[in-house]
Write an enzyme that holds these catalytic residues in place. Structure first.
Site, mmCIF file in Angstrom:
data_model
loop_
_atom_site.group_PDB
_atom_site.id
_atom_site.type_symbol
_atom_site.label_atom_id
_atom_site.label_comp_id
_atom_site.label_asym_id
_atom_site.label_seq_id
_atom_site.Cartn_x
_atom_site.Cartn_y
_atom_site.Cartn_z
ATOM 1 N N PHE A 103 1.049 -0.984 -0.022
ATOM 2 C CA PHE A 103 0.118 -0.013 0.265
ATOM 3 C C PHE A 103 0.944 1.328 0.068
ATOM 4 O O PHE A 103 2.333 1.030 0.223
ATOM 5 C CB PHE A 103 -0.791 0.023 1.334
ATOM 6 C CG PHE A 103 -2.446 -0.083 0.899
ATOM 7 C CD1 PHE A 103 -2.805 -0.929 0.065
ATOM 8 C CD2 PHE A 103 -3.386 0.759 1.553
ATOM 9 C CE1 PHE A 103 -4.296 -1.192 -0.119
ATOM 10 C CE2 PHE A 103 -4.696 0.613 1.304
ATOM 11 C CZ PHE A 103 -5.165 -0.413 0.532
ATOM 12 N N GLN A 116 -7.846 14.508 3.425
ATOM 13 C CA GLN A 116 -7.235 13.561 2.470
ATOM 14 C C GLN A 116 -8.221 13.535 1.301
ATOM 15 O O GLN A 116 -9.296 13.214 1.294
ATOM 16 C CB GLN A 116 -6.897 12.004 3.325
ATOM 17 C CG GLN A 116 -6.259 10.976 2.213
ATOM 18 C CD GLN A 116 -5.850 10.068 2.905
ATOM 19 O OE1 GLN A 116 -6.551 9.176 3.043
ATOM 20 N NE2 GLN A 116 -4.603 10.067 3.189
ATOM 21 N N HIS A 158 -8.186 11.106 -2.106
ATOM 22 C CA HIS A 158 -7.768 9.707 -2.455
ATOM 23 C C HIS A 158 -7.278 10.100 -4.134
ATOM 24 O O HIS A 158 -8.080 10.631 -4.975
ATOM 25 C CB HIS A 158 -8.815 8.699 -2.464
ATOM 26 C CG HIS A 158 -8.198 7.475 -2.573
ATOM 27 N ND1 HIS A 158 -7.780 7.102 -3.833
ATOM 28 C CD2 HIS A 158 -8.172 6.192 -1.658
ATOM 29 C CE1 HIS A 158 -7.130 5.616 -3.462
ATOM 30 N NE2 HIS A 158 -7.421 5.402 -2.409
ATOM 31 N N LEU A 169 -14.805 5.134 -5.214
ATOM 32 C CA LEU A 169 -13.115 4.954 -5.036
ATOM 33 C C LEU A 169 -12.777 3.601 -5.762
ATOM 34 O O LEU A 169 -13.308 2.786 -6.092
ATOM 35 C CB LEU A 169 -13.191 4.413 -3.520
ATOM 36 C CG LEU A 169 -11.549 3.936 -3.134
ATOM 37 C CD1 LEU A 169 -10.821 5.227 -3.152
ATOM 38 C CD2 LEU A 169 -11.785 3.405 -1.796
ATOM 39 N N GLU A 183 -6.774 1.712 -3.371
ATOM 40 C CA GLU A 183 -5.177 1.839 -3.483
ATOM 41 C C GLU A 183 -4.672 0.336 -3.795
ATOM 42 O O GLU A 183 -3.549 0.130 -4.455
ATOM 43 C CB GLU A 183 -4.457 2.424 -2.373
ATOM 44 C CG GLU A 183 -3.108 2.636 -2.028
ATOM 45 C CD GLU A 183 -2.566 3.695 -1.251
ATOM 46 O OE1 GLU A 183 -3.320 4.796 -1.116
ATOM 47 O OE2 GLU A 183 -1.994 3.207 -0.255
ATOM 48 N N ARG A 193 -0.650 9.016 -0.325
ATOM 49 C CA ARG A 193 -1.810 9.657 -1.090
ATOM 50 C C ARG A 193 -1.836 11.293 -1.393
ATOM 51 O O ARG A 193 -2.101 11.714 -2.513
ATOM 52 C CB ARG A 193 -3.202 9.414 -0.166
ATOM 53 C CG ARG A 193 -3.387 7.932 -0.224
ATOM 54 C CD ARG A 193 -4.585 7.709 0.565
ATOM 55 N NE ARG A 193 -5.009 6.218 0.296
ATOM 56 C CZ ARG A 193 -5.743 5.548 1.328
ATOM 57 N NH1 ARG A 193 -6.456 6.242 2.005
ATOM 58 N NH2 ARG A 193 -5.780 4.286 0.736
ATOM 59 N N HIS A 241 -11.651 11.898 0.636
ATOM 60 C CA HIS A 241 -11.602 10.644 0.927
ATOM 61 C C HIS A 241 -11.849 10.397 2.367
ATOM 62 O O HIS A 241 -12.558 9.608 2.984
ATOM 63 C CB HIS A 241 -10.615 9.674 0.361
ATOM 64 C CG HIS A 241 -10.453 8.417 0.649
ATOM 65 N ND1 HIS A 241 -11.608 7.570 0.291
ATOM 66 C CD2 HIS A 241 -9.593 7.404 1.271
ATOM 67 C CE1 HIS A 241 -11.232 6.305 0.890
ATOM 68 N NE2 HIS A 241 -9.951 6.235 1.451
ATOM 69 N N ARG A 250 -3.038 10.303 6.422
ATOM 70 C CA ARG A 250 -2.988 9.201 6.951
ATOM 71 C C ARG A 250 -2.496 8.120 5.910
ATOM 72 O O ARG A 250 -3.037 8.394 4.625
ATOM 73 C CB ARG A 250 -4.775 8.737 6.987
ATOM 74 C CG ARG A 250 -5.213 7.326 7.210
ATOM 75 C CD ARG A 250 -6.355 7.074 7.236
ATOM 76 N NE ARG A 250 -7.097 7.276 6.013
ATOM 77 C CZ ARG A 250 -7.628 5.986 5.549
ATOM 78 N NH1 ARG A 250 -7.416 4.903 5.841
ATOM 79 N NH2 ARG A 250 -8.310 6.240 4.406
#
Ligand SMILES: Cc1cc2nc3c(=O)[nH]c(=O)nc-3n(C[C@H](O)[C@H](O)[C@H](O)COP(=O)(O)OP(=O)(O)OC[C@H]3O[C@@H](n4cnc5c(N)ncnc54)[C@H](O)[C@@H]3O)c2cc1C
Length: 557
Positions: free
Chosen positions: A113, A226, A228, A238, A241, A272, A337, A372
């Site tokens: 990730f 955040q 994404h 979405l 990831e 991100r 996100h 995050r």
């Protein structure tokens, strides 16, 4: 009057885990949720949950990655506690019945990730959130507690500086009720719907965060939002990831592997904030596709891998965009996100308001700091949900019996009831759309002073108009017009806290990117923003970041 020992608001992963912990500590528990628990946004989580398990990975690397990912704004003591709890938490969820993917040797399969130095994201195909939520719900179902399903929390009851209970609204009947409680755990999840382009469900409106703020609790680091990098064009759905974790790559309209420029070491698996800014930059500099997007290519992974590891992504792209990821690139652009900010808590979920605890996306501990890492949030809901449940249970043992003010329900609900009596007034849905446009336009990925000032002005204007709203639907049963109005009111308060915090922070850190202050400024800004609600909007103050072992360095991927 309804009365419970511990009231948990929210039945996503954080709320359920808190409820379980409080029940196991011997307390009598009620859970309030505006949705059926299994419809909570946790169930939409795709990619996975982080834990350093297995020989090659280490808890220390997980800690370091999280500290670095946070752009050094995360509290290192909290991050250490969090990463150490990760392995046992995932194993516990497996014992509760979560069916995770397995490697060839039968051990837990892990995928890479963004921002992680090791593949440590444990997953159940691309439906990890649902797998966890179902297992936890079944586990909780073996315990005794009261569930108030399709009840909306509207406010907290506070007396002498301590929480005494909540006010909530029964969607099925249209009744308001005061609920006495010795301790309340707020686990109402995200508030991404303050933005228009978001991956969050329609229910993610931050009601509990707004109620805590209205009751005097401090919010922390609200300016850190955040985005994404890969949300499907048009719908904003979405694309996990995990798609890049499995080997997907981003390409601009010139056919270049664009991330080589921005993250020469890890390419598409930078964190991100870095990838989102890269996509926006490519588009602004003319290397996007007409319609302003870039491509996420999976084709080279082959049909079998795509269809087995990324089943939901196949469904989403085929059904919502008419695109087959096995043979075609996916058009993507960033979308809001996750909210790094939320109700300020310590490691055990305690807020600045006595008797109020918080966990999950509604809370800010802070372990995510300014950004995050993917896979850390599902883990957060479980680790800190449990902590908040334990702390609320302990508090409830020593707390005096709650006392609700005489006639308090009428006072608390009078302004809301007035909305339905108006014969003319503002339409809450119009205000919501306008708020979302303002946040998308003025408080997005790149920020600057003049945009943020305009954002503040416009949000405040909307707040004024909100004072004049009218609820047209008069039906007591499932009056979604009224629920909508409540949610818009909550979101406007949170939007104001976000934009005011962003305006004040004259540096760039993690997800907060100021064009006019492009560098991180540790000398002045290595601190958390705290926002307390005042008569003229949020009053800001600052608190120090906790350090243990990691000196701030420049963040390069
Ligand atoms: C599309 C998507 C994919 C994601 N994928 C991942 C991932 O792969 N890995 C990862 O780590 N993180 C992921 N995240 C983030 C993560 O899923 C969330 O941060 C986390 O699940 C939030 O859990 P929660 O329990 O705090 O809130 P939620 O699961 O949203 O639960 C909130 C609960 O509060 C209740 N509620 C809300 N308002 C009220 C009210 N007024 N009254 C009563 N009840 C109320 C709701 O009914 C609900 O039960 C993803 C997020 C999204 C949006």
């Amino acid at each position: 009057m309804l009365k419970h020992e511990v009231v948990v608001v929210g039945a996503g992963l954080a709320g359920q885990r808190a409820a379980l912990a409080a029940i196991e500590a011997g307390r009598e528990v009620a859970v309030f949720s505006k949705l059926h628990p299994l419809r909570s946004h946790s169930g939409a989580a795709q990619g996975g949950i982080n834990a350093a398990v297995g020989k090659e990975d280490s808890v220390d690397t997980h800690i370091y990655d999280t500290v670095k990912g946070s752009d050094y704004l995360g509290d290192q003591d909290a991050i250490e506690f969090f990463c150490q709890a990760a392995g046992p938490t995932v194993v516990e969820m497996e014992h509760f019945g979560t069916i995770f993917n397995r490697g060839e040797d039968g051990s837990l399969a892990r995928r890479p990730f963004g921002g992680a130095g090791f593949p440590r994201t444990i997953y159940a195909a691309d439906r990890t959130g649902l797998a966890l939520l179902q297992a936890l719900w079944e586990r909780l179902g073996t315990e005794e507690f009261t569930l108030y399903e399709e009840w909306d929390l509207t406010s907290l009851v506070v007396r002498d500086g301590a929480v005494q209970g909540i006010v909530a609204f029964d969607r099925r009947k249209g009744d308001f009720a005061q609920v006495a409680a010795k301790a309340v755990v707020m686990a109402t999840g995200p508030f991404g719907r303050v933005y228009g382009r978001t991956t969050n469900a329609h229910s993610c409106t931050g009601d509990g965060v707004a109620a805590a703020y209205a009751a005097g609790a401090a919010l922390k680091d609200m300016e850190f939002v955040q985005f994404h990098p890969t949300a499907l064009m048009e719908s904003g759905i979405l694309i996990t990831e995990g798609a890049r974790g499995e080997g997907g790559i981003l390409k601009n309209a010139l056919g270049e592997r664009m991330m080589a420029k921005y993250a020469p070491h890890v390419f598409d698996l930078a964190s991100r904030d870095v990838v989102s800014r890269a996509i926006v930059t490519e588009v602004l500099e003319g290397r996007g596709f007409p319609g302003d997007y870039v491509h996420l290519e999976l084709m080279h992974l082959g049909k079998e891998k795509i269809e087995s590891r990324l089943q939901e992504i196949c469904d989403f792209t085929r059904n919502f965009a008419g695109i087959d990821p096995v043979t075609q690139p996916i058009p993507v652009f960033p979308a809001q996100h996750y909210m790094m900010g939320g109700i300020s808590t310590d490691i055990h979920g305690a807020t600045t308001l006595r008797g109020l605890f918080a966990a999950g996306e509604a809370a800010c501990v802070s372990i995510h700091g300014a950004n995050r890492l993917g896979g850390n949030s599902l883990l957060e809901t479980l680790v800190f949900g449990k902590e908040a449940g334990i702390a609320a249970a302990a508090y409830a043992v020593s707390a005096t019996a709650p006392s609700l003010p005489e006639g308090g329900l009428d006072v608390a609900t009078a302004p809301i009831r007035a909305w339905s009596r108006r014969t003319e007034g503002e339409d809450p849905s119009v205000l919501r759309t306008e708020m979302q446009r303002v946040m998308d336009r003025y408080v997005g990925i790149y920020r600057n002073e003049s945009d943020l000032l305009e954002g503040i002005r416009r949000v405040r204007e909307l707040k004024k108009r909100f004072a004049q709203i009218r609820v047209v639907d008069q039906s007591p049963v499932y009056n979604l017009n009224l629920s909508d109005a409540l949610e818009v009111g909550h979101m406007l308060e949170l939007a104001e806290a976000i934009v005011v915090g962003a305006y004040a922070r004259t540096e760039s850190r993690g997800a907060h990117a100021r064009r006019d202050y492009p560098v991180r400024d540790d000398a002045r800004w290595m601190k958390h923003t705290l926002a307390v609600r005042g008569p003229d909007g949020p009053k800001l103050s600052y608190s120090p970041v906790a350090y243990t072992r990691w000196e701030p360095k420049e963040r390069v991927y």
